[in-house]
Design a protein around this motif. Structure first.
Motif, PDB file in Angstrom:
ATOM      1  N   PHE A 257       0.963  -1.425  -0.028  1.00  0.00           N
ATOM      2  CA  PHE A 257       0.102  -0.283   0.547  1.00  0.00           C
ATOM      3  C   PHE A 257       0.618   0.816  -0.123  1.00  0.00           C
ATOM      4  O   PHE A 257      -0.471   2.899   0.192  1.00  0.00           O
ATOM      5  N   GLY A 258       2.307   1.074  -0.301  1.00  0.00           N
ATOM      6  CA  GLY A 258       2.617   2.051  -0.174  1.00  0.00           C
ATOM      7  C   GLY A 258       3.674   2.578   1.098  1.00  0.00           C
ATOM      8  O   GLY A 258       4.441   4.210   1.007  1.00  0.00           O
ATOM      9  N   LYS A 259       2.643   2.097   2.518  1.00  0.00           N
ATOM     10  CA  LYS A 259       3.396   2.434   3.366  1.00  0.00           C
ATOM     11  C   LYS A 259       4.957   1.965   3.566  1.00  0.00           C
ATOM     12  O   LYS A 259       6.088   1.114   3.364  1.00  0.00           O
ATOM     13  N   THR A 260       6.161   3.089   4.354  1.00  0.00           N
ATOM     14  CA  THR A 260       7.293   2.354   4.618  1.00  0.00           C
ATOM     15  C   THR A 260       7.174   2.703   6.292  1.00  0.00           C
ATOM     16  O   THR A 260       6.296   2.685   6.704  1.00  0.00           O
ATOM     17  N   ASN A 261       8.787   2.215   6.537  1.00  0.00           N
ATOM     18  CA  ASN A 261       8.158   1.182   7.896  1.00  0.00           C
ATOM     19  C   ASN A 261       7.958   2.822   9.030  1.00  0.00           C
ATOM     20  O   ASN A 261       7.836   2.497  10.108  1.00  0.00           O
ATOM     21  N   VAL A 262       7.975   3.751   8.412  1.00  0.00           N
ATOM     22  CA  VAL A 262       7.776   5.098   9.323  1.00  0.00           C
ATOM     23  C   VAL A 262       6.416   5.113   9.654  1.00  0.00           C
ATOM     24  O   VAL A 262       5.719   5.587   8.050  1.00  0.00           O
ATOM     25  N   PRO A 263       5.338   5.475  10.985  1.00  0.00           N
ATOM     26  CA  PRO A 263       4.057   5.453  10.109  1.00  0.00           C
ATOM     27  C   PRO A 263       3.636   6.955   9.716  1.00  0.00           C
ATOM     28  O   PRO A 263       4.389   7.707  10.438  1.00  0.00           O
ATOM     29  N   GLY A 264       2.959   7.187   9.559  1.00  0.00           N
ATOM     30  CA  GLY A 264       2.814   8.306   8.988  1.00  0.00           C
ATOM     31  C   GLY A 264       3.971   8.601   7.237  1.00  0.00           C
ATOM     32  O   GLY A 264       3.224   9.785   6.519  1.00  0.00           O
ATOM     33  N   VAL A 265       4.178   7.437   7.093  1.00  0.00           N
ATOM     34  CA  VAL A 265       4.894   7.855   6.274  1.00  0.00           C
ATOM     35  C   VAL A 265       4.865   6.683   4.892  1.00  0.00           C
ATOM     36  O   VAL A 265       5.169   6.026   4.981  1.00  0.00           O
ATOM     37  N   TYR A 266       4.997   7.629   3.657  1.00  0.00           N
ATOM     38  CA  TYR A 266       4.338   6.614   2.417  1.00  0.00           C
ATOM     39  C   TYR A 266       5.488   7.304   1.363  1.00  0.00           C
ATOM     40  O   TYR A 266       6.184   8.286   1.248  1.00  0.00           O
ATOM     41  N   SER A 267       5.377   6.163  -0.098  1.00  0.00           N
ATOM     42  CA  SER A 267       6.006   6.724  -1.072  1.00  0.00           C
ATOM     43  C   SER A 267       5.861   6.192  -2.357  1.00  0.00           C
ATOM     44  O   SER A 267       4.912   4.713  -2.003  1.00  0.00           O
ATOM     45  N   ALA A 289      -2.715   6.902  -2.581  1.00  0.00           N
ATOM     46  CA  ALA A 289      -3.544   8.235  -2.219  1.00  0.00           C
ATOM     47  C   ALA A 289      -4.509   7.544  -1.792  1.00  0.00           C
ATOM     48  O   ALA A 289      -4.691   8.183  -1.051  1.00  0.00           O
ATOM     49  N   ALA A 290      -5.319   6.747  -2.116  1.00  0.00           N
ATOM     50  CA  ALA A 290      -6.580   5.982  -2.246  1.00  0.00           C
ATOM     51  C   ALA A 290      -6.123   4.817  -0.399  1.00  0.00           C
ATOM     52  O   ALA A 290      -6.519   5.778   0.395  1.00  0.00           O
ATOM     53  N   ALA A 291      -5.255   4.585  -0.277  1.00  0.00           N
ATOM     54  CA  ALA A 291      -4.821   4.486   0.896  1.00  0.00           C
ATOM     55  C   ALA A 291      -3.815   4.972   2.017  1.00  0.00           C
ATOM     56  O   ALA A 291      -4.701   5.108   3.065  1.00  0.00           O
ATOM     57  N   MET A 292      -3.342   6.062   1.563  1.00  0.00           N
ATOM     58  CA  MET A 292      -3.571   7.357   3.219  1.00  0.00           C
ATOM     59  C   MET A 292      -5.068   7.949   3.078  1.00  0.00           C
ATOM     60  O   MET A 292      -5.275   8.674   4.585  1.00  0.00           O
ATOM     61  N   ASN A 293      -5.455   8.253   2.064  1.00  0.00           N
ATOM     62  CA  ASN A 293      -7.587   8.932   2.280  1.00  0.00           C
ATOM     63  C   ASN A 293      -8.279   7.565   3.167  1.00  0.00           C
ATOM     64  O   ASN A 293      -9.037   8.020   3.949  1.00  0.00           O
ATOM     65  N   ASN A 294      -7.902   6.887   3.124  1.00  0.00           N
ATOM     66  CA  ASN A 294      -8.579   5.659   3.614  1.00  0.00           C
ATOM     67  C   ASN A 294      -7.759   5.508   5.387  1.00  0.00           C
ATOM     68  O   ASN A 294      -8.542   5.807   5.842  1.00  0.00           O
ATOM     69  N   GLU A 295      -6.392   5.748   5.823  1.00  0.00           N
ATOM     70  CA  GLU A 295      -5.630   6.074   6.514  1.00  0.00           C
ATOM     71  C   GLU A 295      -6.671   7.241   7.646  1.00  0.00           C
ATOM     72  O   GLU A 295      -6.655   7.315   8.500  1.00  0.00           O
ATOM     73  N   LEU A 296      -6.343   8.217   6.572  1.00  0.00           N
ATOM     74  CA  LEU A 296      -7.220   9.417   7.392  1.00  0.00           C
ATOM     75  C   LEU A 296      -8.715   9.253   7.407  1.00  0.00           C
ATOM     76  O   LEU A 296      -9.137   9.568   8.688  1.00  0.00           O
ATOM     77  N   ASN A 297      -9.249   8.513   6.539  1.00  0.00           N
ATOM     78  CA  ASN A 297     -10.439   8.686   7.211  1.00  0.00           C
ATOM     79  C   ASN A 297     -11.197   7.638   8.262  1.00  0.00           C
ATOM     80  O   ASN A 297     -12.076   8.159   9.161  1.00  0.00           O
ATOM     81  N   MET A 298     -10.401   6.669   8.489  1.00  0.00           N
ATOM     82  CA  MET A 298     -10.644   5.780   9.931  1.00  0.00           C
ATOM     83  C   MET A 298     -10.012   6.832  11.356  1.00  0.00           C
ATOM     84  O   MET A 298     -10.672   6.187  11.548  1.00  0.00           O
TER      85      MET A 298
END
Length: 305
Positions: A257-267, A289-298
């Motif tokens: 989902f583009g997540k790095t090992n640092v919480p809140g940081v994607y690439s 971006a969709a994965a980030m949006n889902n995390e923000l909404n949750m």
């Protein structure tokens, strides 16, 4: 803008960052795209393989993308360079060379890759005009032409069969020891591929069009184009600086989902993938971006609950 807590700060305004901004803007998220305006593909004249945009210049592609994203007022663009980042998930602080500071809940690194200096005399003069790195992007333009492939080792045994789909008139220069096994050399011989392991003295050209490759022993190989394997590094040191794991290949290490090992940081994009094509980067930017949006909404949903 400086005092507002953004939802996402996107560092990098190539296809990945732009498509991420589009998706997040349509999801009503407040976003800033920080881009220094020096893309790796600035040396190329056309972008290929992107449906509905085949042949467009990289600059025009970006202009059109920013114009489309402009329909979403929650997305802003900053022509600047991010130089430092600190904080944790939910409250990152990004500073730029112009002294701007942005606070953001999440960060997306879409910083791409950049080339190390080209150490073959004459290569810089033809790069992006008649010398390229991706046959899917530029093989059509050099179809049936006499070419020189500059690479070696296992990469060579992948690239030779690949380029043969566009032309069977090519030679290989390894610019030093070929790093091949005896069986691999025999395979090239069976396919009548000339192999040269003498270092390259120079690449001669006229108005950006390759004429010949000259080796240190005086051998001259006439050609009309080149494909070569570049040496790449991540387009920014910020992912490493904030603690993101980097792979042996120099890419930002991400999950599905583009997540790095640092919480809140994607690439997303070239910085996090071997698929260095504009359409692949744009696709990855949209998905992440969709994965980030889902995390923000949750996160917002749970705070209310």
């Amino acid at each position: 803008m400086e005092k507002q807590l953004l939802d996402v700060a996107i560092i990098g305004g190539g296809p990945a960052g732009l498509n991420a901004a589009l998706v997040l803007g349509r999801a009503r998220k407040h976003v800033v795209v920080i881009d220094e305006g020096r893309p790796r593909n600035a040396v190329t004249r056309e972008t290929h393989g992107f449906l509905s945009r085949d042949g467009i210049s990289p600059g025009e592609f970006r202009r059109m993308a920013e114009e489309e994203i402009g329909a979403y007022s929650s997305v802003s663009f900053m022509a600047d360079t991010a130089v430092s980042i600190a904080g944790t998930d939910g409250q990152f602080q990004i500073e730029t060379t112009r002294g701007q500071t942005f606070a953001s809940k999440k960060v997306l690194f879409a910083v791409g890759m950049k080339d190390r200096p080209l150490n073959i005399p004459g290569l810089a003069e033809v790069y992006g005009i008649s010398a390229f790195v991706c046959p899917y992007c530029d093989g059509w333009e050099l179809r049936d032409q006499p070419l020189v492939i500059i690479t070696k080792g296992t990469e060579l045994l992948h690239f030779a069969p690949l380029i043969s789909g566009w032309t069977n008139r090519f030679s290989v220069c390894t610019n030093g020891p070929d790093e091949l096994t005896g069986a691999e050399r025999e395979e090239l011989q069976r396919h009548r591929v000339p192999l040269y392991d003498t270092p390259i003295r120079s690449i001669d050209s006229s108005d950006g069009i390759v004429r010949q490759v000259v080796l240190e022993d005086g051998t001259i190989i006439p050609c009309r184009g080149l494909f070569f394997k570049p040496e790449l590094v991540t387009g920014s040191d910020l992912p490493r600086a904030i603690g993101c794991q980097i792979t042996e290949a120099g890419m930002v290490d991400v999950d599905d989902f583009g997540k790095t090992n640092v919480p809140g940081v994607y690439s997303a994009g070239d910085a996090a993938s071997r698929l260095h094509q504009a359409i692949a980067a744009a696709s990855m930017g949209a998905f992440v971006a969709a994965a980030m949006n889902n995390e923000l909404n949750m996160e917002a949903w749970r705070r209310i609950g």
